[in-house]
Write an enzyme that holds these catalytic residues in place. Structure first.
Site, PDB file in Angstrom:
ATOM      1  N   HIS A   1     -16.609 -38.277  62.736  1.00 31.41           N
ATOM      2  CA  HIS A   1     -17.811 -37.506  63.055  1.00 31.41           C
ATOM      3  C   HIS A   1     -18.956 -37.945  62.148  1.00 31.41           C
ATOM      4  O   HIS A   1     -19.875 -38.623  62.596  1.00 31.41           O
ATOM      5  CB  HIS A   1     -17.534 -36.006  62.920  1.00 31.41           C
ATOM      6  CG  HIS A   1     -18.723 -35.150  63.190  1.00 31.41           C
ATOM      7  ND1 HIS A   1     -19.099 -34.122  62.362  1.00 31.41           N
ATOM      8  CD2 HIS A   1     -19.638 -35.183  64.188  1.00 31.41           C
ATOM      9  CE1 HIS A   1     -20.195 -33.546  62.848  1.00 31.41           C
ATOM     10  NE2 HIS A   1     -20.542 -34.174  63.952  1.00 31.41           N
TER      11      HIS A   1
ATOM     12  N   CYS B   1     -15.537 -30.663  56.473  1.00 28.45           N
ATOM     13  CA  CYS B   1     -17.000 -30.686  56.639  1.00 28.45           C
ATOM     14  C   CYS B   1     -17.441 -29.966  57.910  1.00 28.45           C
ATOM     15  O   CYS B   1     -18.317 -29.114  57.868  1.00 28.45           O
ATOM     16  CB  CYS B   1     -17.516 -32.124  56.644  1.00 28.45           C
ATOM     17  SG  CYS B   1     -17.297 -32.970  55.066  1.00 28.45           S
ATOM     18  N   HIS B   2     -16.838 -30.312  59.049  1.00 28.35           N
ATOM     19  CA  HIS B   2     -17.273 -29.724  60.315  1.00 28.35           C
ATOM     20  C   HIS B   2     -16.116 -29.282  61.197  1.00 28.35           C
ATOM     21  O   HIS B   2     -16.299 -29.009  62.370  1.00 28.35           O
ATOM     22  CB  HIS B   2     -18.169 -30.712  61.072  1.00 28.35           C
ATOM     23  CG  HIS B   2     -19.378 -31.102  60.293  1.00 28.35           C
ATOM     24  ND1 HIS B   2     -19.444 -32.267  59.572  1.00 28.35           N
ATOM     25  CD2 HIS B   2     -20.554 -30.462  60.080  1.00 28.35           C
ATOM     26  CE1 HIS B   2     -20.615 -32.343  58.950  1.00 28.35           C
ATOM     27  NE2 HIS B   2     -21.309 -31.261  59.242  1.00 28.35           N
ATOM     28  N   GLY B   3     -14.891 -29.261  60.634  1.00 26.78           N
ATOM     29  CA  GLY B   3     -13.763 -28.674  61.356  1.00 26.78           C
ATOM     30  C   GLY B   3     -13.052 -29.571  62.346  1.00 26.78           C
ATOM     31  O   GLY B   3     -12.341 -29.066  63.222  1.00 26.78           O
TER      32      GLY B   3
END
Length: 196
Positions: free
Chosen positions: A134, A158-160
């Site tokens: 990502h 960080c963003h799952g």
């Protein structure tokens, strides 16, 4: 009587004129020689310029990484370094292999089988870059006691983004599976990463 085209300057005879005419073969030889000399000169100048673009010894040393697998027990993973990036090396258990093989490819965002992500005869060794696809964070799951997410692979804090036991993306914003670099087994317990 001489015509205007054949007129000689005063004091010059026709035999004098024949002595001044250049040999056409000599002119061709000089032209070819000059071009060849210029070509060799250009090569001598260009060779060091091209050679300086080759990678230096320290860069070549970083281009491959040797990993000793003998200390990694089934179910364990280690993090090492490859080209200044984290490299995850995981020894999959038979249960993790079965879980990865049971997932239908139609459920995967980036469909790849476990066999495509490992080497034949070494299906238990999963080697991937430890960089989330990502935004480049380092996922958790390789260290002892780190969360692996609901699919038992890796979890990016960080963003799952969530990866399964084959390091394939299952949830979250990451568009691709964790990258599998080129590697080859040099023995049953040693892998050379960076070379196929």
């Amino acid at each position: 009587m001489a015509t205007a085209d054949n007129a000689l300057p005063p004091g010059e005879s026709s035999t004098d004129r024949e002595d001044h005419v250049e040999n056409p073969r000599r002119r061709d030889y000089l032209s070819i020689g000059a071009v060849a000399f210029a070509g060799v000169g250009a090569g001598v100048i260009a060779l060091p310029l091209i050679n300086q673009m080759n990678p230096s010894a320290d860069v070549l040393a970083l281009s491959t990484t040797t990993v000793d697998l003998s200390g990694i027990e089934p179910g364990q993973a280690i993090t090492t370094s490859f080209r200044k990036q984290p490299l995850f090396v995981r020894n999959l258990t038979p249960k993790e292999i079965a879980e990865a093989e049971a997932v239908p490819l139609s459920e995967l965002r980036d469909p790849e089988t476990l066999a495509q992500r490992t080497k034949e005869g070494h299906e238990n060794w999963l080697i991937t870059l430890g960089v989330c696809t990502h935004l480049g964070c380092v996922p958790l799951g390789a260290g002892e006691g780190e969360t692996r997410g609901p699919f038992g692979g890796y979890f990016c804090p960080c963003h799952g983004s969530v990866y399964d036991t084959a390091a394939r993306i299952r949830q979250g914003p990451a568009p691709k599976n964790l990258f599998v670099p080129e590697y080859k087994f040099t023995s049953d317990t040693t892998v050379l990463v960076g070379e196929a």
